[in-house]
Design an enzyme around this catalytic site. Structure first.
Site, short mmCIF file in Angstrom:
data_model
loop_
_atom_site.label_atom_id
_atom_site.label_comp_id
_atom_site.label_asym_id
_atom_site.label_seq_id
_atom_site.Cartn_x
_atom_site.Cartn_y
_atom_site.Cartn_z
N ASP A 68 0.87 -1.17 0.00
CA ASP A 68 0.00 0.00 0.00
C ASP A 68 0.91 1.22 0.00
O ASP A 68 1.92 1.25 0.69
CB ASP A 68 -0.95 0.01 1.20
N PHE A 148 2.81 6.11 -13.41
CA PHE A 148 1.37 6.05 -13.17
C PHE A 148 1.04 6.90 -11.94
O PHE A 148 1.93 7.47 -11.30
CB PHE A 148 0.91 4.60 -12.97
P1 IMP Z 1 -2.24 1.85 -3.82
O1 IMP Z 1 -1.01 1.46 -3.11
O2 IMP Z 1 -2.42 1.07 -5.09
O3 IMP Z 1 -3.46 1.84 -2.94
O4 IMP Z 1 -1.98 3.32 -4.33
C1 IMP Z 1 -2.44 4.47 -3.67
C2 IMP Z 1 -2.41 5.63 -4.64
O5 IMP Z 1 -1.06 6.03 -4.84
C3 IMP Z 1 -3.01 5.36 -6.01
O6 IMP Z 1 -3.66 6.54 -6.43
C4 IMP Z 1 -1.81 5.07 -6.87
O7 IMP Z 1 -2.02 5.43 -8.22
C5 IMP Z 1 -0.76 5.96 -6.23
N1 IMP Z 1 0.57 5.37 -6.36
C6 IMP Z 1 1.01 4.18 -5.84
N2 IMP Z 1 2.30 3.99 -6.17
C7 IMP Z 1 2.67 5.07 -6.92
C8 IMP Z 1 3.88 5.44 -7.57
O8 IMP Z 1 4.91 4.74 -7.56
N3 IMP Z 1 3.86 6.61 -8.22
C9 IMP Z 1 2.77 7.42 -8.28
N4 IMP Z 1 1.62 7.12 -7.70
C10 IMP Z 1 1.57 5.95 -7.02
#
Ligand code: IMP
Length: 195
Positions: A68, A148
């Site tokens: 996360d 992303f």
């Molecule tokens: P999750 O870990 O997938 O829940 O990500 C939480 C949020 O952070 C989401 O909006 C993802 O797109 C963003 N996110 C996660 N990892 C990255 C990254 O490496 N770069 C930019 N955004 C990220």
């Protein structure tokens, strides 16, 4: 060894495969036919990573990792933080999240921020977590088309380009996820060397 990465995000899967040892066979949720979204009901990144890993471990009984990630800003008292994925609302996308962040930050001078990642690793015998972070700042407008999520507005400390302007290899050398994955990889190579 076989490892399930509890994610539907192809970009994360690609990043992980590039960082982890090649003799670890990593499968994402789409590849094992698990298409349901896992709800992130925890109050912290660590709780969410554990919730996601446990949900998949309980179904497949195979070693699982889940991550996360949150983006924290100083001016907004740590927001969007654990709510990063849903910052602009449940049905919104990364562009909406970025737009909301830029709007909120336009009221402040301090643009300091950091990405934090927690990876949970769960097997039948144990549960471990690994953390990584990277300091930086939020740009006034998005640049770049790689990566992303919030990558187009995140400028790592000591750089003058966004994560979305870096090629994957460069991001993987310094990113929050790379740091956490490297800790996981070191742990796995010690624990599973002769298995
Ligand atoms: P999750 O870990 O997938 O829940 O990500 C939480 C949020 O952070 C989401 O909006 C993802 O797109 C963003 N996110 C996660 N990892 C990255 C990254 O490496 N770069 C930019 N955004 C990220």
């Amino acid at each position: 060894m076989d490892l399930i990465f509890a994610t539907h995000n192809k970009n994360k899967l690609k990043e992980l495969r590039n960082i982890l040892d090649t003799d670890i066979n990593i499968k994402g949720l789409n590849e094992i036919g698990y298409f349901t979204e896992i709800e992130e009901t925890g109050a912290t990144l660590k709780e969410n990573a554990i919730i996601k890993a446990k949900q998949i471990f309980n179904k497949y009984n195979t070693p699982v990792i889940a991550d996360d990630t949150g983006l924290e800003t100083d001016a907004l008292n740590g927001e969007p933080g654990v709510l990063s994925a849903r910052y602009a609302g449940e049905d919104k996308n990364s562009t909406d999240n970025i737009n909301k962040l830029l709007k909120e930050l336009s009221k402040h001078n301090n643009r300091k921020a950091r990405f934090k990642t927690v990876i949970a690793f769960i097997t039948a015998e144990s549960e471990h977590t690994f953390e990584g972070s990277i300091e930086g700042s939020i740009a006034v407008k998005p640049t770049g088309d790689k990566g992303f999520g919030y990558d187009p507005v995140f400028i790592p400390q000591n750089y003058n380009i966004s994560f979305a302007e870096m090629d994957g290899k460069e991001k993987n050398k310094i990113s929050h996820r790379a740091e956490a994955v490297t800790k996981l990889a070191n742990f796995l190579s010690k624990e599973y060397k002769n298995k």
